[in-house]
Design an enzyme around this catalytic site. Structure first.
Site, PDB file in Angstrom:
ATOM      1  N   PHE A   1       0.809  -1.220   0.000  1.00 54.35           N
ATOM      2  CA  PHE A   1       0.000   0.000   0.000  1.00 54.35           C
ATOM      3  C   PHE A   1       0.843   1.273   0.000  1.00 54.35           C
ATOM      4  O   PHE A   1       0.630   2.189  -0.783  1.00 54.35           O
ATOM      5  CB  PHE A   1      -0.940  -0.012   1.205  1.00 54.35           C
ATOM      6  CG  PHE A   1      -1.776   1.227   1.346  1.00 54.35           C
ATOM      7  CD1 PHE A   1      -2.622   1.624   0.323  1.00 54.35           C
ATOM      8  CD2 PHE A   1      -1.725   2.001   2.497  1.00 54.35           C
ATOM      9  CE1 PHE A   1      -3.403   2.775   0.438  1.00 54.35           C
ATOM     10  CE2 PHE A   1      -2.502   3.147   2.619  1.00 54.35           C
ATOM     11  CZ  PHE A   1      -3.339   3.526   1.591  1.00 54.35           C
ATOM     12  N   ARG A   2       1.846   1.325   0.873  1.00 54.23           N
ATOM     13  CA  ARG A   2       2.652   2.536   0.990  1.00 54.23           C
ATOM     14  C   ARG A   2       3.680   2.672  -0.145  1.00 54.23           C
ATOM     15  O   ARG A   2       4.386   3.668  -0.211  1.00 54.23           O
ATOM     16  CB  ARG A   2       3.348   2.576   2.354  1.00 54.23           C
ATOM     17  CG  ARG A   2       2.381   2.894   3.489  1.00 54.23           C
ATOM     18  CD  ARG A   2       3.057   2.829   4.837  1.00 54.23           C
ATOM     19  NE  ARG A   2       2.174   3.272   5.894  1.00 54.23           N
ATOM     20  CZ  ARG A   2       1.197   2.562   6.429  1.00 54.23           C
ATOM     21  NH1 ARG A   2       0.975   1.345   5.969  1.00 54.23           N
ATOM     22  NH2 ARG A   2       0.429   3.029   7.401  1.00 54.23           N
TER      23      ARG A   2
ATOM     24  N   ILE B   1      -6.237  -8.149   0.118  1.00 52.04           N
ATOM     25  CA  ILE B   1      -7.571  -7.817  -0.371  1.00 52.04           C
ATOM     26  C   ILE B   1      -7.697  -7.974  -1.884  1.00 52.04           C
ATOM     27  O   ILE B   1      -8.741  -7.680  -2.455  1.00 52.04           O
ATOM     28  CB  ILE B   1      -7.958  -6.371   0.015  1.00 52.04           C
ATOM     29  CG1 ILE B   1      -6.980  -5.354  -0.574  1.00 52.04           C
ATOM     30  CG2 ILE B   1      -8.044  -6.234   1.538  1.00 52.04           C
ATOM     31  CD1 ILE B   1      -7.373  -3.892  -0.342  1.00 52.04           C
ATOM     32  N   ASP B   2      -6.645  -8.459  -2.546  1.00 52.10           N
ATOM     33  CA  ASP B   2      -6.622  -8.469  -4.013  1.00 52.10           C
ATOM     34  C   ASP B   2      -7.410  -9.605  -4.649  1.00 52.10           C
ATOM     35  O   ASP B   2      -7.656  -9.599  -5.855  1.00 52.10           O
ATOM     36  CB  ASP B   2      -5.179  -8.510  -4.527  1.00 52.10           C
ATOM     37  CG  ASP B   2      -4.359  -9.602  -3.866  1.00 52.10           C
ATOM     38  OD1 ASP B   2      -4.770 -10.769  -3.870  1.00 52.10           O
ATOM     39  OD2 ASP B   2      -3.289  -9.261  -3.303  1.00 52.10           O
TER      40      ASP B   2
ATOM     41  N   HIS C   1      -9.278  -9.113   5.707  1.00 52.97           N
ATOM     42  CA  HIS C   1      -9.537  -7.689   5.464  1.00 52.97           C
ATOM     43  C   HIS C   1     -10.467  -7.466   4.278  1.00 52.97           C
ATOM     44  O   HIS C   1     -10.531  -6.360   3.745  1.00 52.97           O
ATOM     45  CB  HIS C   1      -8.212  -6.950   5.250  1.00 52.97           C
ATOM     46  CG  HIS C   1      -7.295  -7.045   6.423  1.00 52.97           C
ATOM     47  ND1 HIS C   1      -5.922  -7.185   6.314  1.00 52.97           N
ATOM     48  CD2 HIS C   1      -7.548  -7.043   7.754  1.00 52.97           C
ATOM     49  CE1 HIS C   1      -5.384  -7.265   7.524  1.00 52.97           C
ATOM     50  NE2 HIS C   1      -6.344  -7.188   8.401  1.00 52.97           N
TER      51      HIS C   1
ATOM     52  N   CYS D   1     -23.330  -1.407  -3.362  1.00 54.57           N
ATOM     53  CA  CYS D   1     -23.875  -0.064  -3.273  1.00 54.57           C
ATOM     54  C   CYS D   1     -24.046   0.337  -1.815  1.00 54.57           C
ATOM     55  O   CYS D   1     -24.533  -0.441  -0.994  1.00 54.57           O
ATOM     56  CB  CYS D   1     -25.221  -0.002  -3.992  1.00 54.57           C
ATOM     57  SG  CYS D   1     -26.089   1.577  -3.799  1.00 54.57           S
TER      58      CYS D   1
ATOM     59  N   CYS E   1     -28.442   0.665  -1.639  1.00 52.25           N
ATOM     60  CA  CYS E   1     -29.340  -0.486  -1.845  1.00 52.25           C
ATOM     61  C   CYS E   1     -28.637  -1.830  -1.691  1.00 52.25           C
ATOM     62  O   CYS E   1     -29.278  -2.883  -1.790  1.00 52.25           O
ATOM     63  CB  CYS E   1     -30.018  -0.402  -3.206  1.00 52.25           C
ATOM     64  SG  CYS E   1     -28.918  -0.740  -4.622  1.00 52.25           S
TER      65      CYS E   1
ATOM     66  N   CYS F   1     -23.960   3.097  -8.394  1.00 53.00           N
ATOM     67  CA  CYS F   1     -24.861   1.962  -8.598  1.00 53.00           C
ATOM     68  C   CYS F   1     -25.763   2.219  -9.805  1.00 53.00           C
ATOM     69  O   CYS F   1     -26.363   3.298  -9.922  1.00 53.00           O
ATOM     70  CB  CYS F   1     -25.709   1.768  -7.338  1.00 53.00           C
ATOM     71  SG  CYS F   1     -26.921   0.433  -7.444  1.00 53.00           S
TER      72      CYS F   1
ATOM     73  N   ASP G   1      13.289 -15.467  -1.427  1.00 55.80           N
ATOM     74  CA  ASP G   1      12.179 -15.154  -2.316  1.00 55.80           C
ATOM     75  C   ASP G   1      11.225 -16.342  -2.375  1.00 55.80           C
ATOM     76  O   ASP G   1      11.639 -17.461  -2.721  1.00 55.80           O
ATOM     77  CB  ASP G   1      12.710 -14.833  -3.714  1.00 55.80           C
ATOM     78  CG  ASP G   1      11.595 -14.575  -4.697  1.00 55.80           C
ATOM     79  OD1 ASP G   1      10.967 -13.505  -4.619  1.00 55.80           O
ATOM     80  OD2 ASP G   1      11.347 -15.462  -5.534  1.00 55.80           O
TER      81      ASP G   1
END
Length: 244
Positions: free
Chosen positions: A35-36, A107-108, A123, A131, A134, A151, A232
């Protein structure tokens, strides 16, 4: 064969119920930045006077839903990123009924894309949007393909089904993750520093025989592990698969 890869091979072959726990490292290997580390993100946040935590918070979503979904489109939706060999290996072991699934901090949605069925996404996931008004649901593919920000049923902003700062983790997901950890005979940690709470604290609930940690850097759980590979992970798993 490297003796650590040989040891990993032996443990995996002799395990009947493996649980996997994955962090940002496995996504970085697919070209998704931490993220960073997203290019230009910190500069933009600084210009707006925001912290990285605020930009992904429920407070920001509530105060500026339009800005939030715009941020998602610009920085979170990686349409061209695919599962790598590690995601595929995890999915294969589940398909062979040798694994009870995967717990992930990511979260991907790449574990599901690779074919894993039993995935606890602590997460949440970018593979689903809904939406704000709704609750109509959309897939990531629909959102990207149609450039959806609102939406098409009621016109209100949409959001990804991820856990934002200020929101609670899903208790059903936590329960399922704990069950995986308590019933597994082997736990394989991949690409996680095991520092981020409360997710990392789940590891202490593992009661099985073998804890394997594959991560470039050290973790607080290294001393308790049966095997630690500071290398790795793609190279390590590629070497393992070639030996099987």
């Amino acid at each position: 064969m490297n003796h650590k890869i040989q040891q990993l091979d032996d443990i995996i072959r002799n395990s009947e119920n493996i649980a996997f726990f994955t962090g940002a490292g496995i996504s970085v290997a697919s070209g998704i930045p931490d993220f960073r580390s997203i290019g230009g993100l910190n500069d933009e946040i600084t210009k707006k006077g925001y912290s990285p935590e605020y930009i992904l918070s429920s407070d920001y979503l509530e105060s500026d839903p339009e800005g939030f979904i715009d941020f998602c489109h610009r920085y979170l939706l990686f349409a061209d990123k695919k599962p790598n060999t590690v995601h595929q290996w995890i999915a294969e072991l589940e398909k062979k009924h040798q694994s009870n699934g995967v717990i992930t901090q990511n979260i991907d949605g790449l574990h599901s894309d690779a074919g894993s069925q039993n995935v606890d996404e602590l997460h949440g996931t970018l593979n689903q949007f809904f939406c704000l008004h709704c609750q109509h649901k959309y897939t990531k593919h629909e959102v990207i393909q149609n450039h959806l920000r609102h939406c098409d049923k009621c016109g209100n902003p949409i959001r990804p089904d991820i856990v934002l700062y200020g929101e609670m983790l899903n208790q059903g997901t936590i329960f399922n993750a704990l069950h995986k950890l308590k019933t597994a005979d082997t736990l394989v940690v991949l690409g996680s520093s095991l520092i981020v709470q409360p997710a990392a604290g789940l590891i202490s609930n593992f009661e099985g025989e073998n804890l394997i940690i594959i991560n470039k850097d050290t973790t607080p759980y290294d001393d308790d592990a049966t095997l630690v590979i500071n290398d790795d992970m793609v190279s390590a798993i590629d070497s393992l698969r070639k030996s099987q």
